[in-house]
Design an enzyme around this catalytic site. Structure first.
Site, PDB file in Angstrom:
ATOM      1  N   PHE A  45       0.807  -1.225   0.000  1.00 37.08           N
ATOM      2  CA  PHE A  45       0.000   0.000   0.000  1.00 37.08           C
ATOM      3  C   PHE A  45       0.833   1.265   0.000  1.00 37.08           C
ATOM      4  O   PHE A  45       0.349   2.333  -0.365  1.00 37.08           O
ATOM      5  CB  PHE A  45      -0.924   0.026   1.228  1.00 37.08           C
ATOM      6  CG  PHE A  45      -0.195   0.231   2.539  1.00 37.08           C
ATOM      7  CD1 PHE A  45       0.126   1.508   2.983  1.00 37.08           C
ATOM      8  CD2 PHE A  45       0.169  -0.846   3.339  1.00 37.08           C
ATOM      9  CE1 PHE A  45       0.802   1.708   4.185  1.00 37.08           C
ATOM     10  CE2 PHE A  45       0.842  -0.663   4.540  1.00 37.08           C
ATOM     11  CZ  PHE A  45       1.153   0.616   4.963  1.00 37.08           C
TER      12      PHE A  45
ATOM     13  N   GLU B 107      -4.997  -4.276  -1.453  1.00 41.21           N
ATOM     14  CA  GLU B 107      -6.423  -3.976  -1.344  1.00 41.21           C
ATOM     15  C   GLU B 107      -6.660  -2.672  -0.583  1.00 41.21           C
ATOM     16  O   GLU B 107      -7.774  -2.137  -0.586  1.00 41.21           O
ATOM     17  CB  GLU B 107      -7.169  -5.133  -0.674  1.00 41.21           C
ATOM     18  CG  GLU B 107      -6.755  -5.465   0.742  1.00 41.21           C
ATOM     19  CD  GLU B 107      -5.590  -6.444   0.820  1.00 41.21           C
ATOM     20  OE1 GLU B 107      -5.482  -7.134   1.858  1.00 41.21           O
ATOM     21  OE2 GLU B 107      -4.758  -6.501  -0.123  1.00 41.21           O
TER      22      GLU B 107
ATOM     23  N   THR C  78      11.376  -7.201   1.404  1.00 40.34           N
ATOM     24  CA  THR C  78      10.555  -7.268   2.616  1.00 40.34           C
ATOM     25  C   THR C  78      10.913  -6.175   3.625  1.00 40.34           C
ATOM     26  O   THR C  78      11.128  -5.037   3.254  1.00 40.34           O
ATOM     27  CB  THR C  78      10.663  -8.674   3.225  1.00 40.34           C
ATOM     28  OG1 THR C  78      12.001  -8.915   3.669  1.00 40.34           O
ATOM     29  CG2 THR C  78      10.299  -9.750   2.211  1.00 40.34           C
TER      30      THR C  78
ATOM     31  N   CYS D 157       9.975   1.313   3.232  1.00 38.68           N
ATOM     32  CA  CYS D 157      11.038   0.363   3.557  1.00 38.68           C
ATOM     33  C   CYS D 157      12.390   1.040   3.713  1.00 38.68           C
ATOM     34  O   CYS D 157      13.322   0.439   4.235  1.00 38.68           O
ATOM     35  CB  CYS D 157      11.108  -0.741   2.514  1.00 38.68           C
ATOM     36  SG  CYS D 157      11.598  -0.173   0.869  1.00 38.68           S
TER      37      CYS D 157
ATOM     38  N   GLU E 228      10.008  -3.936  13.090  1.00 43.77           N
ATOM     39  CA  GLU E 228       9.671  -2.928  12.087  1.00 43.77           C
ATOM     40  C   GLU E 228       8.308  -2.339  12.459  1.00 43.77           C
ATOM     41  O   GLU E 228       7.276  -2.988  12.300  1.00 43.77           O
ATOM     42  CB  GLU E 228       9.619  -3.531  10.685  1.00 43.77           C
ATOM     43  CG  GLU E 228       9.306  -2.487   9.622  1.00 43.77           C
ATOM     44  CD  GLU E 228       9.214  -3.063   8.224  1.00 43.77           C
ATOM     45  OE1 GLU E 228       9.577  -2.350   7.274  1.00 43.77           O
ATOM     46  OE2 GLU E 228       8.765  -4.213   8.082  1.00 43.77           O
TER      47      GLU E 228
END
Length: 484
Positions: A153, A180, A252, A285, A385
């Site tokens: 997102f 989504e 990731t 990230c 995180e």
């Protein structure tokens, strides 16, 4: 369902089609809570239709002359530029980040399309005219087939544009599963690509959640998966897709450390750290999550960071001069509050409490810039995180200790150092275990023409996103050796 609010459709075979599922989720504006649209939670059957369309389109698209593919991408780039402001506004509406940041994100996405438009050069092979008497040899690149992309997102423009333009330029067809939480921008990207002349079935979009993801990972006609998202999901994607014989790249989680040396220009360091820690509400990230203050600079650095954070304007990203928008959902706001409470409980010193900002008390999913001092590596707020506007400050005495702190994290996406000493930079460059490094800047941002990704638990796979790594990921090679 609110009257007048659209339910989004999937894009399959060049047509906008309703999902076979009646289940939907609301897509709220994070700044106001207003429902912008409803997104279908599509089924495996929807996904199968998209893969079938992509497989059929691959038969002709893979044989389309590379210069013609490039011309379509050039046209796509022009359309994206023409709709730049519209796209930036849409990013702000569904993601919440400030308009200025959204505008910059559109630029990053366009740069990826520009790189992909160089397909005739990118797809070139190599030849050696004489490997032996009368024998020549050559390497040729070919597309791999149907590619699946799963995107997060936080960058609804940039991350999809890492994936499908380059994959398509290389002759592949693509099935995209956007987040989504931010699905609207993806549909607009597909509309503009079709307007640019992209044939039906080359790009397909299926909205949804677990069923669509698992369908992509397991489908025998999907040859590769590109993923960006959280570490647990990325590890699952990598293992599952690899077990089904697919090529995988999974970018990731992160816990990026910024080392501030005693000789640093504090004005520069504070400006860059504030932007890196609190831009995009910390939901990126490459966000600065931890500052490692070296030596006696710590007290002044903390004081300056708090003062700068106090000047940040929080609010709806469409409002002028707003820097910090909301986090993506109410649940994420509460998760952030829980981390702040845990940081206090574990003994960190809360020097700026983002829970107390006025915007937090109103509508939307706001949390103000939050800063912890005297954080240690056994604390949860250092380990996890958080993906929010929360900054932890660790104090050490030497650069060796700072590098040890950074390398102790299982994440290794990026790291930065603030110094005027070339020796410090060289040591940092050689000893830090991370993929993206910065010197006197806050975000070593991804560039379309260089590989982008991290190390350790921040990346699963072999070939990174962007640049020639991306071309390698989306192509396979044939060697031809001939005697004449």
């Amino acid at each position: 369902m609110t009257t007048g609010v659209q339910t989004l459709k999937n894009y399959i075979g060049g047509q906008w089609v309703e999902s076979r599922s009646a289940k939907t989720e609301a897509v709220p504006n994070p700044a106001t809570g207003e429902v912008l649209a409803y997104v279908p939670i599509s089924t495996r059957e929807d996904l199968d239709r998209a893969v079938a369309a992509a497989k059929e389109a691959f038969k002709t698209w893979s044989k389309t002359p590379v210069p013609r593919r490039a011309r379509i991408l050039f046209k796509y780039q022009q359309l994206l530029v023409e709709h730049w402001e519209e796209l930036a506004r849409l990013v702000t509406l569904e993601n919440g980040k400030s308009y200025n940041e959204a505008y910059g994100e559109i630029q990053r996405g366009i740069e990826c399309v520009e790189f992909a438009a160089g397909a005739p050069t990118l797809m070139m092979g190599r030849q050696l005219p004489s490997i032996a008497t009368g024998i020549e040899s050559g390497m040729y690149r070919y597309p791999i087939g149907v590619v699946g992309g799963i995107t997060p997102f936080n960058f609804p423009m940039m991350v999809p544009c890492w994936m499908f333009p380059l994959a398509i330029a290389c002759g592949n067809t693509f099935v995209l599963k956007p987040s989504e939480r931010t699905p609207m921008l993806a549909n607009r990207l597909a509309e503009l690509f079709k307007e640019a002349g992209l044939p039906d079935g080359v790009l397909n979009i299926v909205h949804g959640a677990h069923d669509v993801v698992n369908g992509l990972l397991e489908h025998p006609d999907v040859k590769a998966i590109s993923f960006v998202g959280s570490q647990p999901v990325g590890e699952y994607v990598y293992k599952t897709a690899a077990a089904h014989g697919k090529r995988v790249q999974a970018l990731t989680g992160a816990k990026n450390h910024s080392i501030v040396m005693p000789d640093a220009d504090l004005k520069v360091a504070v400006r860059e750290i504030i932007n890196a820690a609190f831009g995009s509400a910390g939901e990126r990230c490459m966000a600065a999550s931890v500052v490692v203050a070296v030596g006696d600079i710590a007290d002044e650095l903390v004081e300056r960071l708090v003062a700068a954070a106090n000047e940040i304007k929080i609010g709806n990203g469409l409002e002028e001069s707003v820097f910090l928008g909301p986090v993506i959902r109410e649940a994420h706001k509460q998760r952030t509050v829980n981390y702040i409470e845990l940081g206090e409980k574990e003994g960190a010193i809360l020097v700026r409490d983002g829970r107390k900002d006025a915007a937090v008390q109103g509508e939307g999913y706001f949390i103000g810039p939050t800063i912890f001092d005297r954080v240690t590596t056994d604390m949860t707020i250092w380990k996890d995180e958080i993906f929010a506007p929360v900054l932890s400050i660790v104090r050490v005495s030497t650069l060796d200790e700072a590098i040890e702190v950074a390398n102790k994290s299982p994440f290794a996406n990026g790291a930065c150092i603030y110094t005027r000493d070339g020796g410090n930079v060289r040591k940092f460059r050689d000893e830090i275990d991370a993929g993206m490094l910065g010197v006197n800047l806050g975000v070593p941002a991804p560039m379309a023409f260089f590989p982008f990704s991290g190390w350790k638990n921040s990346f699963y796979g072999d070939l990174h996103a962007n640049g020639m790594d991306g071309v390698e990921f989306y192509t396979r090679k044939k060697m031809l050796t001939a005697r004449w």
